[in-house]
Design a protein around this motif. Structure first.
Motif, PDB file in Angstrom:
ATOM      1  N   PHE A 321      72.303 101.421  -8.215  1.00  0.00           N
ATOM      2  CA  PHE A 321      71.876 101.132  -6.774  1.00  0.00           C
ATOM      3  C   PHE A 321      72.506 102.063  -5.305  1.00  0.00           C
ATOM      4  CE2 PHE A 321      71.336  97.392 -10.152  1.00  0.00           C
ATOM      5  CZ  PHE A 321      70.540  97.192  -9.720  1.00  0.00           C
ATOM      6  N   ASP A 325      72.439  97.817  -0.867  1.00  0.00           N
ATOM      7  CA  ASP A 325      72.261  97.194  -2.278  1.00  0.00           C
ATOM      8  C   ASP A 325      73.519  96.245  -2.458  1.00  0.00           C
ATOM      9  OD1 ASP A 325      69.395  98.398  -2.779  1.00  0.00           O
ATOM     10  OD2 ASP A 325      70.577 100.030  -3.560  1.00  0.00           O
ATOM     11  N   ARG A 326      74.429  96.672  -2.727  1.00  0.00           N
ATOM     12  CA  ARG A 326      75.993  95.887  -2.966  1.00  0.00           C
ATOM     13  C   ARG A 326      76.353  94.694  -1.863  1.00  0.00           C
ATOM     14  NH1 ARG A 326      76.526 100.605  -6.188  1.00  0.00           N
ATOM     15  NH2 ARG A 326      77.486 102.044  -3.927  1.00  0.00           N
ATOM     16  N   ALA A 414      67.015  96.623  -3.886  1.00  0.00           N
ATOM     17  CA  ALA A 414      68.102  96.370  -5.267  1.00  0.00           C
ATOM     18  C   ALA A 414      66.661  95.979  -6.671  1.00  0.00           C
ATOM     19  CB  ALA A 414      68.889  95.629  -6.036  1.00  0.00           C
ATOM     20  N   LYS A 417      64.603  98.307  -7.256  1.00  0.00           N
ATOM     21  CA  LYS A 417      64.969  99.690  -7.865  1.00  0.00           C
ATOM     22  C   LYS A 417      64.772  99.327  -9.686  1.00  0.00           C
ATOM     23  CE  LYS A 417      67.956 101.320  -3.846  1.00  0.00           C
ATOM     24  NZ  LYS A 417      69.340 101.459  -3.239  1.00  0.00           N
TER      25      LYS A 417
END
Length: 471
Positions: A321, A325-326, A414, A417
């Motif tokens: 990530f 994404d975070r 995310a 992924k």
């Protein structure tokens, strides 16, 4: 990357095709046994990738199997693509916003689950062809995991009889090889038949089916004190007898979902619930009939396979990530409670980190069990053939399955992924199973040893057919 597994770049090479598949399935959410468009998408992808395709598996129109390779061991990778009711949600935002009146949505991540499984199978197919290795890879497109038990019917009808190893995964808020604990369950519809009458003018002539349903519910509620701690019984009224309170209800149906940690305990609990139904009918002066709607077995861990997948997971590492994404995960996390976040860390037996947005490690295999258990029809596959399953992070820490937050993250980068990471993990595990004779032998021995002590009996009666018609 040093020591790169040869199947990993094969997943990356087709990443756009399979994230596209996941997004298309997300956009057409369909409930158990009605996944016509989702199955069609998977079938078209199987044909496009060069698999030999079998449709209408086990007599189920939305089940499909694709096979590639010849001779040698048979490795199955399991996919799913059914959605849930009541979880329609606009993707990519962090507020609840329904996008369809019917309310269906992928609140369990099955749009990702099936696509990753098919991606993994395709990578193994491409690797077998490139290396000229003898062996077969199969993709099973399995509908109706959410309460429909399609895999149980497929097992019962022999569709896994020649499989050596089965592999699958599930999206979630953490990354780990699954501890393979689940509850066996059965869904039984109890229909009570009484006698209609004028509820005011001649109530003594009536025999209320609705009374029977309510008496059964009271009896089951009293049973809860005397069940094993991990057993569960839930219920839903399918037919309450009509909308006229001045008519004694002549017919009513309730569905009971009965769960137990193992098949033996499930059989005992089902017998007790059936006795309560008989008692409710006796008290109200009605007749009761029952029909098994679906049933699944508890999962069986296969330790050799779990250890092999753990090694592949540690070689692959956590999902990569990035800060974007975070950032979205933090927005989702703001909608969650501390209890939600605690639950993620309880699942991997770790101290909660309330600042962590996305799970960034691979949990150890040997961790104490501290979480709750659900049910899955993967359980029956695990009784038929040695089976291993992973959980791979695709969403914010604390995200619960079967929630609007899960649906909202279903098309996020995310999620893509995590999905592709799961495909690499499953493909690498399948490659190991195809090439490691000792692993297959150890997995089969562990499986046979368990069955010698606890033989498998399919929890769905032979005469029961898949509930393909909408119910």
């Amino acid at each position: 990357m040093q020591n790169e597994n040869p199947v990993w770049p094969l997943v990356d090479a087709r990443a756009a095709e399979f994230t596209g598949l996941a997004d298309r399935v997300f956009d057409t959410p369909e409930l158990a046994y009605t996944e016509t468009r989702s199955c069609a998408e998977h079938t078209a992808m199987l044909k496009q990738q060069g698999f030999r395709v079998t449709e209408n598996v086990a007599g189920i129109p939305t089940a499909v199997m694709g096979e590639a390779g010849n001779g040698g061991p048979v490795i199955a990778i399991l996919g799913e693509y059914d959605a849930l009711p009541g979880l329609s949600q606009q993707p990519g935002i962090a507020t609840p916003q329904q996008i369809a009146d019917h309310g269906f949505g992928h609140g369990c991540g099955h749009n990702l689950l099936g696509s990753a499984a098919l991606s993994a199978a395709t990578a193994v197919k491409d690797w077998l062809e490139a290396e000229g290795i003898t062996g077969r890879i199969r993709y099973y497109g399995c509908p109706a995991e959410e309460g429909g038990a399609a895999k149980t019917y497929m097992v019962r009808d022999g569709w896994f009889d020649d499989v050596d190893i089965a592999i699958t995964w599930h999206p979630g808020a953490y990354s780990a090889v699954d501890d393979m604990r689940s509850l066996a369950n059965t869904r039984i519809d109890f229909t009570f038949t009484g006698k209609a009458a004028h509820a005011a003018g001649a109530p003594e002539l009536g025999r209320s089916a609705l009374d029977s349903v309510e008496l059964m519910s009271v009896g089951v509620n009293y049973l809860r004190e005397h069940m094993p701690d991990q057993a569960r019984v839930h219920y839903a009224y399918l037919d309450a007898g009509g909308i006229a309170p001045n008519v004694v209800q002549a017919k009513a149906t309730v569905r009971h979902l009965i769960r137990s940690p193992d098949l033996q305990g499930l059989a005992d609990l089902v017998q007790r619930v059936r006795a309560i139904a008989d008692g409710a009918a006796l008290m109200a002066g009605t007749q009761v009939s029952s029909r098994v709607f679906s049933a699944v077995s508890n999962l069986l861990e296969n330790r050799p396979l779990s250890e092999a997948m753990q090694a592949e997971f540690e070689a692959l590492g956590p999902v990569p990530f990035d800060e974007a994404d975070r950032a979205y995960a933090r927005e989702i996390r703001e909608t969650l409670t501390r209890a939600d976040i605690d639950d993620t860390f309880r699942s991997v037996a770790q101290r909660p980190d309330y600042d962590l947005a996305l799970f960034d490690t691979v949990a150890p295999l040997n961790r104490p069990f501290t979480g709750g258990m659900g049910s899955t029809d993967v359980g029956d596959v695990s009784w038929a053939v040695p089976t291993v399953q992973a959980r791979v992070a695709t969403c914010a820490v604390g995200t619960a399955l079967h929630s609007w937050q899960q649906t909202a993250q279903g098309k996020a980068l995310a999620a893509h992924k995590g999905m592709l990471h799961a495909a690499k993990l499953m493909a690498a595990t399948a490659r190991r199973a195809l090439t490691d004779d000792m692993l297959r032998a150890a997995a089969k021995k562990a499986h046979a040893d368990h069955l010698a002590e606890f033989p498998y009996t399919c929890p769905i009666p032979a005469e029961t057919k898949p509930p393909i018609a909408a119910e």
